[in-house]
Design an enzyme around this catalytic site. Structure first.
Site, PDB file in Angstrom:
ATOM      1  N   LYS A 155      39.926  30.744  24.321  1.00 18.05           N
ATOM      2  CA  LYS A 155      41.107  30.374  25.123  1.00 18.05           C
ATOM      3  C   LYS A 155      40.839  30.640  26.609  1.00 18.05           C
ATOM      4  O   LYS A 155      41.266  29.880  27.474  1.00 18.05           O
ATOM      5  CB  LYS A 155      42.334  31.164  24.663  1.00 18.05           C
ATOM      6  CG  LYS A 155      42.832  30.787  23.260  1.00 18.05           C
ATOM      7  CD  LYS A 155      43.455  29.393  23.223  1.00 18.05           C
ATOM      8  CE  LYS A 155      44.093  29.086  21.884  1.00 18.05           C
ATOM      9  NZ  LYS A 155      44.544  27.682  21.775  1.00 18.05           N
ATOM     10  N   THR A 182      43.313  24.260   9.424  1.00 11.33           N
ATOM     11  CA  THR A 182      44.487  25.113   9.183  1.00 11.33           C
ATOM     12  C   THR A 182      45.780  24.306   9.221  1.00 11.33           C
ATOM     13  O   THR A 182      46.787  24.756   8.688  1.00 11.33           O
ATOM     14  CB  THR A 182      44.580  26.274  10.206  1.00 11.33           C
ATOM     15  OG1 THR A 182      44.538  25.724  11.522  1.00 11.33           O
ATOM     16  CG2 THR A 182      43.454  27.267  10.023  1.00 11.33           C
ATOM     17  N   GLY A 183      45.753  23.134   9.854  1.00 11.68           N
ATOM     18  CA  GLY A 183      46.921  22.255   9.801  1.00 11.68           C
ATOM     19  C   GLY A 183      47.094  21.746   8.374  1.00 11.68           C
ATOM     20  O   GLY A 183      46.148  21.784   7.580  1.00 11.68           O
ATOM     21  N   TYR A 218      38.492  34.045  19.377  1.00 11.59           N
ATOM     22  CA  TYR A 218      39.733  33.369  19.755  1.00 11.59           C
ATOM     23  C   TYR A 218      40.038  33.607  21.238  1.00 11.59           C
ATOM     24  O   TYR A 218      40.251  32.668  22.006  1.00 11.59           O
ATOM     25  CB  TYR A 218      40.874  33.885  18.883  1.00 11.59           C
ATOM     26  CG  TYR A 218      42.183  33.160  19.094  1.00 11.59           C
ATOM     27  CD1 TYR A 218      42.378  31.870  18.583  1.00 11.59           C
ATOM     28  CD2 TYR A 218      43.223  33.753  19.801  1.00 11.59           C
ATOM     29  CE1 TYR A 218      43.574  31.206  18.784  1.00 11.59           C
ATOM     30  CE2 TYR A 218      44.420  33.088  20.003  1.00 11.59           C
ATOM     31  CZ  TYR A 218      44.598  31.820  19.486  1.00 11.59           C
ATOM     32  OH  TYR A 218      45.791  31.162  19.683  1.00 11.59           O
ATOM     33  N   LEU A 266      46.839  21.105  21.280  1.00  9.24           N
ATOM     34  CA  LEU A 266      47.200  22.332  20.553  1.00  9.24           C
ATOM     35  C   LEU A 266      46.139  22.750  19.552  1.00  9.24           C
ATOM     36  O   LEU A 266      46.225  23.861  19.014  1.00  9.24           O
ATOM     37  CB  LEU A 266      48.527  22.131  19.800  1.00  9.24           C
ATOM     38  CG  LEU A 266      49.820  22.226  20.602  1.00  9.24           C
ATOM     39  CD1 LEU A 266      50.061  20.956  21.407  1.00  9.24           C
ATOM     40  CD2 LEU A 266      51.008  22.472  19.693  1.00  9.24           C
ATOM     41  N   ARG A 289      49.753  36.017   8.901  1.00  4.87           N
ATOM     42  CA  ARG A 289      50.380  36.575  10.097  1.00  4.87           C
ATOM     43  C   ARG A 289      51.592  37.390   9.679  1.00  4.87           C
ATOM     44  O   ARG A 289      52.072  37.295   8.556  1.00  4.87           O
ATOM     45  CB  ARG A 289      50.796  35.451  11.046  1.00  4.87           C
ATOM     46  CG  ARG A 289      49.623  34.939  11.819  1.00  4.87           C
ATOM     47  CD  ARG A 289      50.077  34.022  12.921  1.00  4.87           C
ATOM     48  NE  ARG A 289      49.732  32.659  12.583  1.00  4.87           N
ATOM     49  CZ  ARG A 289      49.600  31.698  13.483  1.00  4.87           C
ATOM     50  NH1 ARG A 289      49.810  31.943  14.746  1.00  4.87           N
ATOM     51  NH2 ARG A 289      49.276  30.494  13.114  1.00  4.87           N
ATOM     52  N   ASN A 301      42.051  18.105  12.132  1.00  9.78           N
ATOM     53  CA  ASN A 301      40.997  18.093  11.099  1.00  9.78           C
ATOM     54  C   ASN A 301      41.436  18.844   9.839  1.00  9.78           C
ATOM     55  O   ASN A 301      40.670  19.005   8.900  1.00  9.78           O
ATOM     56  CB  ASN A 301      39.668  18.644  11.640  1.00  9.78           C
ATOM     57  CG  ASN A 301      39.756  20.128  11.986  1.00  9.78           C
ATOM     58  OD1 ASN A 301      40.822  20.725  11.892  1.00  9.78           O
ATOM     59  ND2 ASN A 301      38.644  20.697  12.377  1.00  9.78           N
TER      60      ASN A 301
HETATM   61  N1  UDP Z   1      50.841  43.007  10.975  1.00 12.63           N
HETATM   62  C1  UDP Z   1      51.365  43.910  10.059  1.00 12.63           C
HETATM   63  N2  UDP Z   1      51.437  43.522   8.754  1.00 12.63           N
HETATM   64  C2  UDP Z   1      51.040  42.295   8.317  1.00 12.63           C
HETATM   65  C3  UDP Z   1      50.516  41.383   9.253  1.00 12.63           C
HETATM   66  C4  UDP Z   1      50.421  41.781  10.579  1.00 12.63           C
HETATM   67  O1  UDP Z   1      51.773  45.037  10.408  1.00 12.63           O
HETATM   68  O2  UDP Z   1      51.159  42.034   7.098  1.00 12.63           O
HETATM   69  C5  UDP Z   1      50.797  43.394  12.400  1.00 12.63           C
HETATM   70  C6  UDP Z   1      49.447  43.172  13.087  1.00 12.63           C
HETATM   71  O3  UDP Z   1      48.615  44.298  12.914  1.00 12.63           O
HETATM   72  C7  UDP Z   1      49.882  42.975  14.522  1.00 12.63           C
HETATM   73  C8  UDP Z   1      51.242  42.299  14.419  1.00 12.63           C
HETATM   74  O4  UDP Z   1      51.715  42.569  13.103  1.00 12.63           O
HETATM   75  O5  UDP Z   1      50.040  44.209  15.178  1.00 12.63           O
HETATM   76  C9  UDP Z   1      51.207  40.801  14.642  1.00 12.63           C
HETATM   77  O6  UDP Z   1      50.183  40.280  13.842  1.00 12.63           O
HETATM   78  P1  UDP Z   1      49.891  38.723  13.717  1.00 12.63           P
HETATM   79  O7  UDP Z   1      48.643  38.564  12.917  1.00 12.63           O
HETATM   80  O8  UDP Z   1      51.098  38.001  13.261  1.00 12.63           O
HETATM   81  O9  UDP Z   1      49.651  38.216  15.221  1.00 12.63           O
HETATM   82  P2  UDP Z   1      48.885  38.802  16.490  1.00 12.63           P
HETATM   83  O10 UDP Z   1      49.967  39.030  17.483  1.00 12.63           O
HETATM   84  O11 UDP Z   1      48.178  40.088  16.133  1.00 12.63           O
HETATM   85  O12 UDP Z   1      47.937  37.720  16.868  1.00 12.63           O
END
Ligand code: UDP
Length: 309
Positions: free
Chosen positions: A148, A35-36, A144, A72, A185, A32
């Site tokens: 799941k 986010t894709g 989330y 997915l 992320r 949809n």
């Molecule tokens: N994180 C960070 N700086 C950023 C984005 C994320 O330090 O700019 C940290 C976040 O707090 C987490 C880890 O990196 O501990 C992974 O975050 P992400 O959102 O990628 O995935 P998650 O494993 O938390 O779903």
């Protein structure tokens, strides 16, 4: 084979679609585009073996004859699922049920991408499939995590009650080309910040850990799971664990910028440690990751460099 891929325009979905195509399969993509991104699959536009439909999988849909479903569709990034909390719950619950009904009707196997988030902020380390997790059911990540967990429960229920052939992949942090540079992320953030010469934003003191798996390895595992008849959950991830601070150092060094950081508050319920135990995947799928972190990051950085130009 003709496969339905829900979420096929997403980061992992579009990588899966390209690999399935290379192996000679036909694909029906449902996405949809919340986010894709259509741009993720634009390079296969015109390919006769691909059909794409912009569709919300919480609504029923008949793709015609199919031999398997890769389910997915999901809102995977912390930022996006907190911005779309209801949609996140709906796609995991109603969306998964509509995919399961389709698998039942077509008599085909369905492989679902669950998540390491079902373990929450784990009290057991590394995480094995028989660990039940430590999840705050009303926390900001719960939309989330619980979607799941509910989806896994629903898959098992359809399997036990109707004998639907299911596979459950618990995917740990995955990275690679086609990640959305703006999904906030850690991988896209750090790489785009470093490429732009900005300080890397570390949340908390950077001592929290993650284990990152290159997307090609993840995709290979999903395809092996589809080919198997294994119905219990399987962890899919790279057991190489490092702190977020170490991860920032590696990215800054690979891009060749000074290790300049801006420390920000650690988000609520951010898991402090995460590392998969992949003995089960090794045993039942004969799978383990092959791409070392630095090599995967080099490829990812190159992709981001081009994308940003
Ligand atoms: N994180 C960070 N700086 C950023 C984005 C994320 O330090 O700019 C940290 C976040 O707090 C987490 C880890 O990196 O501990 C992974 O975050 P992400 O959102 O990628 O995935 P998650 O494993 O938390 O779903």
């Amino acid at each position: 084979m003709r496969y339905l891929v829900s979420g096929g325009a997403g980061f992992i979905g579009s990588s899966l679609v390209r690999t399935l195509l290379n192996e000679g399969h036909e694909i029906f993509i449902l996405d949809n585009l919340i986010t894709g991104k259509y741009s993720n699959i634009e390079n296969i536009k015109g390919e006769k073996r691909v059909e794409f439909k912009e569709h919300d999988i919480t609504e029923p849909f008949d793709p015609g004859e199919i031999d398997g479903i890769y389910h997915l569709a999901s809102i995977g990034s912390v930022y996006h699922y907190q911005t779309n909390p209801i949609q996140t719950l709906r796609v995991g619950s109603l969306g998964t049920e509509s995919m399961l009904k389709l698998a039942q009707e077509k008599g085909c196997r369905i492989v679902f991408t669950s998540s390491s988030e079902i373990y929450g902020s784990p009290r057991v380390h590394p995480q094995k499939e028989d660990y039940w997790g430590y999840v705050n059911p009303v926390g900001i990540r719960s939309v989330y995590d619980e979607s799941k967990r509910y989806a896994e429960s629903l898959l098992m229920a359809y399997h036990r009650k109707y004998n639907v052939d299911i596979g459950i992949a618990r995917i740990f942090n995955t990275y690679g080309p086609y990640m959305d540079p703006e999904d906030r992320r850690v991988v896209p953030n750090f790489i785009t910040q470093a490429l732009k010469g900005k300080p890397l934003t570390i949340y908390g003191d950077g001592s929290q850990t993650r284990s990152f798996c290159y997307v090609d390895d993840t995709v290979r595992a999903l395809m092996k799971l589809m080919e198997s008849d294994y119905c219990e959950p399987v962890n899919i991830g790279n057991p190489y664990e490092l702190t977020i601070k170490e991860f920032a150092d590696i990215i800054a060094d690979l891009i060749g910028v000074p290790r300049k950081y801006e420390y920000k508050e650690l988000p609520e319920n951010d898991p402090l440690r995460r590392k998969p135990d992949i003995s089960r995947a090794k045993q039942v799928l004969n799978w383990e990751p092959e791409i070392p972190l630095k090599e995967g990051l080099q490829r990812t950085i190159e992709w981001f460099r081009k994308k940003l130009q």
